[in-house]
Each structure stands twice: as C-alpha cells, then as structure tokens.
Design a protein around this motif. Structure first.
Motif, PDB file in Angstrom:
ATOM      1  N   UNK A  95       0.569  -1.156  -0.165  1.00  0.00           N
ATOM      2  CA  UNK A  95       0.101   0.041   0.085  1.00  0.00           C
ATOM      3  C   UNK A  95       0.840   1.330   0.009  1.00  0.00           C
ATOM      4  N   UNK A  96       2.303   1.166  -0.223  1.00  0.00           N
ATOM      5  CA  UNK A  96       2.949   2.479  -0.238  1.00  0.00           C
ATOM      6  C   UNK A  96       3.235   3.238   1.120  1.00  0.00           C
ATOM      7  N   UNK A  97       3.668   2.571   2.187  1.00  0.00           N
ATOM      8  CA  UNK A  97       3.743   3.229   3.490  1.00  0.00           C
ATOM      9  C   UNK A  97       5.174   2.958   3.878  1.00  0.00           C
ATOM     10  N   UNK A  98       6.062   3.927   3.864  1.00  0.00           N
ATOM     11  CA  UNK A  98       7.379   4.112   4.044  1.00  0.00           C
ATOM     12  C   UNK A  98       7.903   3.028   5.440  1.00  0.00           C
ATOM     13  N   UNK A  99       8.973   2.902   5.857  1.00  0.00           N
ATOM     14  CA  UNK A  99       9.494   2.442   6.985  1.00  0.00           C
ATOM     15  C   UNK A  99      10.045   3.896   7.701  1.00  0.00           C
TER      16      UNK A  99
END
Length: 371
Positions: A335-339
């Motif tokens: 879903x395109x969530x960064x660390x």
C-alpha cells in the motif's frame, strides 16, 4: 541605590529553546536515523545524490521537530480546528482540480505540487483530541458518532484519490484517539462485526489494481514475473539474509536490482538481507523503544488532550512500522507506506518529525508544570 536588573547572556537566553528535546526519544530517533543512512548508502549505491538528499530531508525533519517542540500544547489546542478545516479544504480542492500523476489525483499545484493528505496524518488526531478535550465532562455515545464523522471526512476524501496507504495511516491515527477516549469494547466488537459483514461491499468498491494487490498477496506466484514479482523478490531477500545476514553492502538481491523501490518502501528488504535475523531483532527493538517512550510520554501527559494526541502519535509510529514490514514480508498488501525514519523521502520524514516534536513538547511542558 536603584536595583539594576541582571542581564542574562545571549547563550542563557536562547538555551531554553535548545533544551526542548526529550533525551530518550532523541536518542532512539538518532539510532533509527543512523540505521536508515547506513542502509540507504548501500541500497542507493547506484542512485547519485540519494544519500545526500536524505541527509537534507533529515535536517529539515529536525528543524520541524524543533519548531514543534517549542510550541506549547495550549497553542496546539487552539490550532486544532483551523488546521483540520484547512486540511479538509485542501483535500476538497484536490478532488475538484488536483494534479493527476500515475492515475491518482493526490496533488495540488500551488507553484509546486503538494500532497495535502500528509497534513491530515497530524491534523486529524489533533482535531479529535481537541473535540474530546472540549467534551471531557459530557461524553456519551453521540460524542463518538460525531468523532467518527470527523474521521470519516478526511478518510473518505483520501480513499477517493485513491491513496489507500495514507488513508490507512490517517484512519489508524484517528481511530486510536477515539479508542483511547473511552470507546467501549462492545462498540468496538460491533464495528468489527459490521466491517466483516460489509466486506463484499468494500470489495466491490475497490479499484481493479487494489483488488489485484489483495489477490497477489494471497498467491504472488500466480504472476511471478508481473504483479507478484516485487513481493517474491522482497521475500527472497529477507529469507536469504539468514541469521546474521550477508554483510554490509553484500546483498545480492539489492545489487542485482531485483528489489523494487529499494531505497523507499522496500528498504527493509535490503536491511534484512545484509543484517539478517539478528539485525531485524535489533531494529524491532529500536521501534519498540520508540513506541514505548512515546506511550510513556502520552500516559504521563497532564490533560486529556495531550494524552490522546500523544497516544495517537505513538500508534501512528506503530502503524507505519507494522504495515511496512508486513507488506515487504508478504503478509499484508502493498500500500505504499514507508519504513519510519529509514525510507528515503522528505514528506514522510517531515510528518514523522512533526509528530516527534509534538511528543517532546508534551513532555517538556509537563515538566514545566511540575516545577
């Protein structure tokens, strides 16, 4: 003899503005930033200027953190309604005449392209915390319905763009404010049951690419060279790291460019391949410390507003880390969530820095009240 007021030196006058950082929280962020730069220097070996760009992003995040740490919680309380209203107005503007990139209408052109949904990651829990603070003595079930509506407005506008990753973060941060404000377990169980019953409707409302992501999660081998390629290569990288990893800058999946978006959303795959299970446990420990320290600050906050706001920021950190690690490990859809504090990017780092600064402001002003 007239009393001559003591003149304080310049260093003593400005010292209070630079002692706003919470020591334990700052140390944890320093460790995460360090791990991020170390991994990025390896993952971005063939991206000229990527490491320098991230250092600039970190500096900007630090400045935002410092500014937020100097803003008293009382000021944040007064800003809640106008910031939320402004953010929703920008989301409406995006829906009406936003810039379309890669099939999504997420940006607004105001000389430069901005993404207003990022504002709502902080503005939404800020608004909800203000709402419950102003009604602390007269909370009932209608109050939670109004809070749910305040959350549903930005959530729905962001989902419509579509931007499921950001909507998940906004919805998660807002939900935790409502939950921590006293949402009953019976109501929570009813929400879960209603959500389960509405899954067919939700499925029918998803875009084609979102359905494909869910099906790819279930069986990535159904299209190993297409939609399942990213997940398969990411899981291979994580597994090939073994217990101790292949060593710094020795990850073959990254250097042979099999890992997609290896400096952004999939940087955890690079880290896992190079540092292995031991490195992953260390990184998880850092994130547990971050969430634990944030929750401690929230638990010791002086009033309902700061407790709810601090708690939602702590859970925002958790959602960022959990969703990112879950999606690159193949247990959650991409879903395109960064660390947090590790992935390359300026917008997410500014949001995270703002949240960290708010936590430091809460802790600092609690100490000032006590003294």
């Amino acid at each position: 003899m007239a009393h001559i007021p003591e003149r304080r030196s310049l260093s003593r006058r400005i010292k209070p503005y630079f002692t706003v950082f919470d020591g334990p929280l700052a140390l944890i962020l320093f460790l995460l930033f360090g791990a991020g730069l170390l991994t990025l220097s390896s993952a971005g070996h063939d991206f000229p200027g990527r490491l320098e760009g991230q250092m600039r992003n970190m500096l900007l995040s630090f400045i935002v953190m410092w500014v937020a740490a100097n803003i008293p919680p009382q000021t944040l309380l007064r800003l809640a309604v106008p910031v939320y209203t402004f953010g929703v107005a920008l989301l409406v503007a995006v829906a009406l005449f936003g810039v379309i990139k890669k099939g999504a209408r997420r940006w607004l052109h105001v000389g430069v392209d901005i993404q207003p949904s990022e504002i709502m990651k902080i503005a939404t829990p800020l608004m909800l915390a203000w709402y419950f603070q102003t009604r602390a003595s007269m909370l009932h079930w209608k109050s939670f319905l109004v809070a749910a509506l305040l959350l549903a407005i930005p959530f729905g506008l962001i989902v419509r763009q579509p931007d499921l990753g950001t909507a998940l973060l906004v919805g998660g941060a807002g939900f935790w404010v409502i939950f921590l404000a006293g949402l009953s377990w019976k109501a929570l169980a009813a929400l879960v049951a209603a959500g389960g019953a509405s899954l067919p409707v939700i499925w029918s409302m998803l875009h084609d690419y979102q359905r494909e992501r869910v099906m790819t999660l279930i069986d990535p081998t159904s299209d190993p060279l297409g939609k399942g390629f990213h997940i398969i290569q990411s899981v291979i990288a994580i597994g090939s790291g073994g217990v101790t990893g292949k060593g710094y800058m020795k990850g073959t999946q990254a250097y042979l460019e099999f890992i997609p978006e290896r400096t952004t959303d999939f940087i955890f795959s690079v880290y896992s391949e190079e540092f292995g299970l031991v490195g992953n446990l260390v990184l998880l420990f850092f994130y547990l410390l971050l969430i634990g320290r944030s929750m401690m600050i929230a638990a010791n906050a002086p009033n309902l507003f700061t407790r709810l706001l601090g708690g939602s920021i702590a859970m925002m950190f958790f959602i960022y880390a959990f969703v990112n690690m879950g999606m690159v490990s193949g247990i959650l859809p991409v879903v395109g969530v960064p660390l947090p504090f590790m992935s390359y990017g300026g917008t997410a780092l500014i949001t995270l820095g703002l949240g960290s600064g708010i936590l430091m402001s809460i802790q600092r002003h609690r100490k000032l009240v006590q003294t």
